[in-house]
Design an enzyme around this catalytic site. Structure first.
Site, PDB file in Angstrom:
ATOM      1  N   LYS A  52       0.719  -1.261   0.034  1.00 21.61           N
ATOM      2  CA  LYS A  52       0.094  -0.146  -0.085  1.00 21.61           C
ATOM      3  C   LYS A  52       1.015   1.319  -0.101  1.00 21.61           C
ATOM      4  O   LYS A  52       0.259   2.221  -0.299  1.00 21.61           O
ATOM      5  CB  LYS A  52      -1.046  -0.014   1.078  1.00 21.61           C
ATOM      6  CG  LYS A  52      -1.882  -1.187   1.373  1.00 21.61           C
ATOM      7  CD  LYS A  52      -2.602  -1.634   0.113  1.00 21.61           C
ATOM      8  CE  LYS A  52      -3.732  -0.558  -0.283  1.00 21.61           C
ATOM      9  NZ  LYS A  52      -4.728  -1.208  -1.238  1.00 21.61           N
ATOM     10  N   SER A 279      -2.995 -13.000   3.070  1.00 17.64           N
ATOM     11  CA  SER A 279      -3.268 -12.641   1.378  1.00 17.64           C
ATOM     12  C   SER A 279      -2.171 -13.063   0.596  1.00 17.64           C
ATOM     13  O   SER A 279      -2.429 -13.289  -0.735  1.00 17.64           O
ATOM     14  CB  SER A 279      -3.453 -11.367   1.285  1.00 17.64           C
ATOM     15  OG  SER A 279      -2.295 -10.366   1.203  1.00 17.64           O
TER      16      SER A 279
HETATM   17  C1  LIG Z   1      -2.561  -7.680   3.081  1.00 17.52           C
HETATM   18  C2  LIG Z   1      -3.198  -7.152   1.856  1.00 17.52           C
HETATM   19  N1  LIG Z   1      -3.418  -7.774   0.658  1.00 17.52           N
HETATM   20  C3  LIG Z   1      -3.788  -7.206  -0.548  1.00 17.52           C
HETATM   21  C4  LIG Z   1      -4.458  -6.248  -0.513  1.00 17.52           C
HETATM   22  C5  LIG Z   1      -5.275  -5.754  -1.816  1.00 17.52           C
HETATM   23  O1  LIG Z   1      -4.438  -4.610  -2.561  1.00 17.52           O
HETATM   24  P1  LIG Z   1      -5.404  -3.899  -3.332  1.00 17.52           P
HETATM   25  O2  LIG Z   1      -5.929  -2.697  -2.420  1.00 17.52           O
HETATM   26  O3  LIG Z   1      -4.216  -3.255  -4.159  1.00 17.52           O
HETATM   27  O4  LIG Z   1      -6.380  -4.633  -3.994  1.00 17.52           O
HETATM   28  C6  LIG Z   1      -4.347  -5.476   0.494  1.00 17.52           C
HETATM   29  C7  LIG Z   1      -4.955  -3.875   0.393  1.00 17.52           C
HETATM   30  O5  LIG Z   1      -5.027  -3.322   1.545  1.00 17.52           O
HETATM   31  C8  LIG Z   1      -3.823  -5.868   1.644  1.00 17.52           C
HETATM   32  O6  LIG Z   1      -3.534  -5.146   2.691  1.00 17.52           O
END
Ligand SMILES: Cc1ncc(COP(=O)(O)O)c(C=O)c1O
Length: 347
Positions: A52, A279
């Site tokens: 981010k 994630s």
């Molecule tokens: C740990 C994590 N994975 C994935 C994402 C997803 O990214 P995006 O907001 O670019 O879709 C985020 C977004 O905050 C995140 O904090």
């Protein structure tokens, strides 16, 4: 004291060196008898430890360039954590107070980190509106005062632009340096900035590249268009389809079970020393599912958005039962190598 143009420029220069240009990791594994490789950007190496930072930096840069933020303005944002941490840190560098509206079920580490940067948190329960409530409260706060800057990560095109101009080109040149081209890119959707921005860049280079958004199987918001169920993959699938997500421009949504994502993240840490967040486990599995569809030798790329340190108090550290339909049990991690930072190949 007014911030001079020179001071602003040097702060942005310093941050540009601390954000992005992450190494690309080649993860070698055995799956259904084949030796395979998946590529993942090590986004936990960014300034505050997550992907981010790319978006937060770009949004602030654009806002300053367009005169939409001034010294002393409060930055206010609704976020499930990593964005709050990025704005809390980067906002402090520029001397802005930061106010974060966050669901109350996010990990304690996220809350403590945001506080450590001196930012204020408004914690919102499900009863008070959950994530959608956070966004509304943030808008109401801005409407009540003249000195608030709203990054609006879910609708701000600068979010996608950050990935179109940094993450996407980095992936392309890093793979090119080892004589490969990406055939597919997959990423879990929080705001959708990553999948939309990287997808746009890669498709400009090769319109045939597959771009797959990823969501938790337990909470298929992208597939159904609304909030359904609950899941444990913090950072993705926040109860609604964000404005910047254009599903018609993407290939089909890949679903990953949250328990499988947890087991995969644990395995990346225990077998390879890659201590990533849930994630990242989810993205890795989505990459394997995609590779299974297009061929075992296909160069499939994803991102590891953050590391496990913000998840130490979550399900990631508990015993997770393995279901017979989980993929993670079938994946034998063999080792890793790295493709250096994209800037190493530029003139
Ligand atoms: C740990 C994590 N994975 C994935 C994402 C997803 O990214 P995006 O907001 O670019 O879709 C985020 C977004 O905050 C995140 O904090």
């Amino acid at each position: 004291m007014a911030t001079t143009v020179d001071a602003l420029t040097s702060k942005f220069q310093a941050l540009t060196r601390l954000v992005g240009n992450t190494p690309l990791i080649s993860i070698h594994f055995r799956y259904r008898g084949d030796h395979r490789v998946i590529y993942a950007k090590s986004e936990y190496l960014n300034f505050t430890g997550s992907i981010k930072d790319r978006m937060a930096l770009r949004i602030l840069q654009n806002a300053y360039a367009e005169g939409r933020i001034a010294a002393g303005h409060t930055i206010a944002e609704a976020t499930s954590g990593n964005t709050g941490i990025s704005f809390a840190a980067i906002g402090r560098i520029f001397g802005h107070p930061v106010k974060i509206f966050m669901p109350d079920w996010m990990s304690q580490e996220r809350v403590q980190l945001i506080h450590s940067y001196g930012a204020e948190i408004v914690s919102v329960s499900r009863r008070d509106g959950g994530f959608v409530g956070c966004i509304q409260m943030c808008e109401d706060f801005a409407a009540s005062r003249a000195d608030v800057f709203l990054p609006r990560q879910f609708s701000n095109p600068a979010n996608c632009e950050a990935h179109e101009q940094t993450t996407g080109p980095e992936i392309w040149s890093q793979l090119w340096s080892v004589g490969k081209k990406p055939l597919a890119f997959v990423a879990g959707v929080g705001t959708g900035g990553t999948v939309m921005g990287v997808g746009k860049f890669l498709r400009q280079r090769d319109p045939a590249v597959r771009i797959h958004p990823v969501e938790p199987a337990e909470s298929p918001t992208l597939t159904t268009g609304c909030k359904v169920g609950n899941h444990r993959i913090q950072g993705i699938s926040d109860e609604f389809i964000p404005e910047i997500v254009q599903l018609k421009e993407l290939d089909e949504v890949i679903a990953v079970c949250d328990g499988d994502a947890i087991l995969m993240a644990k395995k990346l840490a225990s077998d390879l020393g890659l201590a990533v967040g849930i994630s990242s486990g989810c993205n890795f599995l989505a990459a394997v599912i995609t590779q299974e569809k297009i061929g075992p030798d296909a160069a499939v790329v994803t991102v590891f958005p953050d590391d496990n340190k913000k998840n130490l108090s979550t399900a990631l550290m508990h015993v997770e039962p393995c279901r017979p339909d989980y993929l993670s049990a079938e994946i034998e991690l063999l080792g890793l190598s790295t493709i250096g930072r994209a800037c190493e190949f530029c003139g």
